[in-house]
Design a protein around this motif. Structure first.
Motif, PDB file in Angstrom:
ATOM      1  N   THR A   1      37.876  45.649  46.950  1.00 37.06           N
ATOM      2  CA  THR A   1      37.355  46.253  48.165  1.00 37.06           C
ATOM      3  C   THR A   1      36.594  45.205  48.969  1.00 37.06           C
ATOM      4  O   THR A   1      35.669  44.596  48.453  1.00 37.06           O
ATOM      5  CB  THR A   1      36.401  47.411  47.817  1.00 37.06           C
ATOM      6  OG1 THR A   1      37.095  48.318  46.978  1.00 37.06           O
ATOM      7  CG2 THR A   1      35.944  48.121  49.076  1.00 37.06           C
ATOM      8  N   PRO A   2      36.977  44.953  50.224  1.00 41.57           N
ATOM      9  CA  PRO A   2      36.310  43.917  51.000  1.00 41.57           C
ATOM     10  C   PRO A   2      35.022  44.413  51.660  1.00 41.57           C
ATOM     11  O   PRO A   2      34.754  45.614  51.695  1.00 41.57           O
ATOM     12  CB  PRO A   2      37.345  43.584  52.057  1.00 41.57           C
ATOM     13  CG  PRO A   2      38.071  44.869  52.260  1.00 41.57           C
ATOM     14  CD  PRO A   2      38.061  45.586  50.942  1.00 41.57           C
TER      15      PRO A   2
ATOM     16  N   TRP B   1      33.688  44.931  55.017  1.00 35.58           N
ATOM     17  CA  TRP B   1      34.102  44.960  56.417  1.00 35.58           C
ATOM     18  C   TRP B   1      32.902  45.185  57.321  1.00 35.58           C
ATOM     19  O   TRP B   1      32.753  46.237  57.915  1.00 35.58           O
ATOM     20  CB  TRP B   1      35.148  46.051  56.629  1.00 35.58           C
ATOM     21  CG  TRP B   1      36.500  45.631  56.215  1.00 35.58           C
ATOM     22  CD1 TRP B   1      37.094  44.435  56.448  1.00 35.58           C
ATOM     23  CD2 TRP B   1      37.441  46.408  55.487  1.00 35.58           C
ATOM     24  NE1 TRP B   1      38.345  44.417  55.921  1.00 35.58           N
ATOM     25  CE2 TRP B   1      38.585  45.618  55.319  1.00 35.58           C
ATOM     26  CE3 TRP B   1      37.425  47.697  54.968  1.00 35.58           C
ATOM     27  CZ2 TRP B   1      39.708  46.072  54.648  1.00 35.58           C
ATOM     28  CZ3 TRP B   1      38.535  48.150  54.306  1.00 35.58           C
ATOM     29  CH2 TRP B   1      39.670  47.340  54.147  1.00 35.58           C
TER      30      TRP B   1
ATOM     31  N   ARG C   1      42.912  44.301  53.117  1.00 36.41           N
ATOM     32  CA  ARG C   1      41.966  44.159  52.000  1.00 36.41           C
ATOM     33  C   ARG C   1      42.056  42.758  51.415  1.00 36.41           C
ATOM     34  O   ARG C   1      41.053  42.144  51.073  1.00 36.41           O
ATOM     35  CB  ARG C   1      42.267  45.206  50.934  1.00 36.41           C
ATOM     36  CG  ARG C   1      41.648  46.538  51.248  1.00 36.41           C
ATOM     37  CD  ARG C   1      42.242  47.638  50.428  1.00 36.41           C
ATOM     38  NE  ARG C   1      42.154  47.401  49.003  1.00 36.41           N
ATOM     39  CZ  ARG C   1      42.727  48.174  48.083  1.00 36.41           C
ATOM     40  NH1 ARG C   1      43.438  49.211  48.485  1.00 36.41           N
ATOM     41  NH2 ARG C   1      42.602  47.919  46.819  1.00 36.41           N
TER      42      ARG C   1
END
Lengths: 166, 206
Positions: free
Chosen positions: A101-102, A104, A161
């Motif tokens: 999970t990035p 953002w 992602r």
């Protein structure tokens, strides 16, 4: 203003341009991922809008009509390319590997990442996740099936992602 | 639900547009599937950032000069579009009226449309795309647009709208034979029009 422009008043049409150029260019640059191409397409959109003002009957907002015209213009410019790429697409449907999970937090990072997406993934992502179009409408514009649109969207999100993962 | 089905429902799940029994099934799956849980969190993060993106983007330079120089003629219809547009408009009106008539509050999926109808829609769509690609030159290539095709663009746009509306109605009522016939008719008219345009631009008589 639209009525005046329809009568051939270029000044009124320029006012419409000033009011809508940012939105049209925003659509074109996100759909193409290329500033130069987006500038040319934005100009094409307004020229086509001028040529077709007689077909605008006021059933919807002028902005709705114009933005639909912009999407149509961008997609028409890319259909030939997609046709040539069809075989490649069919052979590249292997599932994407899971990505972490990035973070953002930066909208600019996301803009740059969107520009790196494969053509059709980017178009579906922009129209669905940014512009809020339903898959059925996107499928009609792209001349494809709803299931294919969903697959492009899923792949776009997975690729984003990967690109944006810390 | 398997992973593919859960992924298909993630957007309505996040938006809260989902039946309670489906929500329970999805949450049971998410509790056991790490990959789908990562997909869910990623979709939520992405949704937050995309919502913050400005819809309007200022171009690097003014584009008006390049537009103004191309506004040589006031907006007008060509002789060709004067007769073909009313036909398409009438067809679109029938499609829109019928779509409205059949409109119901229920929602559905395009997957529910019978396979044979889906196959015909795809075939018409592919034929139309092929014709349009062949008719319209690459706009970046600088070549001149075919006259008949340019004149037909408003009509094609009207037909595209009719297709979209008919399709939406059919998705709501996929087994309705009248709606199936209507959608296929509009698709067929679009292909017929494109074939006519191809003949005209190839040097045929109007």
């Amino acid at each position: 203003m639209v009525g005046l422009a329809r009568e051939g008043d270029a000044g009124a049409f320029r006012s419409l341009y000033e009011a809508h150029v940012g939105r049209v260019y925003g659509l074109c640059v996100r759909l193409t991922g290329n500033e130069g191409e987006a500038e040319e397409l934005t100009q094409d959109v307004f020229v086509r809008a001028w040529e077709r003002l007689s077909t605008f009957r006021g059933d919807s907002a002028f902005s709705t009509w114009l933005y639909r015209l912009a999407v149509n213009q961008v997609l028409m410019a890319r259909r030939g390319r997609w046709r040539r790429e069809r075989r490649i697409l069919l052979s590249s449907t292997a599932p994407e590997a899971p990505a972490p999970t990035p973070q953002w937090d930066n909208a600019m990072d996301l803009e740059r990442a969107i520009a790196t997406l494969p053509d059709r993934c980017r178009v579906v992502f922009v129209l669905h996740d940014i512009e809020g179009w339903p898959h059925a409408d996107i499928a009609v514009e792209m001349g494809t099936a709803v299931g294919t649109c969903k697959a492009h969207l899923f792949r776009a999100r997975r690729l984003l992602r990967k690109v944006l993962a810390p | 639900m398997n992973c593919a089905e859960v992924r298909d429902h993630l957007d309505p799940y996040i938006a809260g547009h989902i039946e309670q029994h489906q929500r329970v099934v999805i949450e049971e799956h998410l509790a056991e599937c790490g990959e789908c849980k990562v997909d869910l969190e990623a979709a939520r993060s992405l949704r937050r950032v995309t919502a913050s993106l400005p819809r309007s983007v200022v171009p690097r330079r003014s584009l008006w000069d390049g537009i103004e120089s191309r506004l040589a003629m006031p907006p007008s219809r060509s002789r060709w579009s004067k007769w073909v547009l009313p036909i398409a408009a009438a067809l679109a009106t029938v499609a829109l009226a019928t779509a409205t008539w059949y409109e119901s509050p229920g929602t559905g999926s395009a997957d529910a449309i019978p396979a044979e109808v889906q196959r015909l829609i795809a075939a018409y769509g592919e034929a139309a795309n092929d014709l349009q690609s062949a008719l319209r030159p690459d706009p970046l290539g600088g070549s001149t647009e075919p006259v008949a095709f340019t004149a037909a663009l408003p009509t094609l746009e009207t037909l595209d709208l009719a297709i979209a509306e008919s399709r939406s109605a059919l998705i709501r009522d996929p087994d309705n034979p009248a709606l199936q016939h209507l959608l296929l008719s509009v698709h067929r008219k679009k292909v017929e029009l494109l074939r006519q345009v191809a003949t005209l631009d190839a040097g045929g008589e109007e």
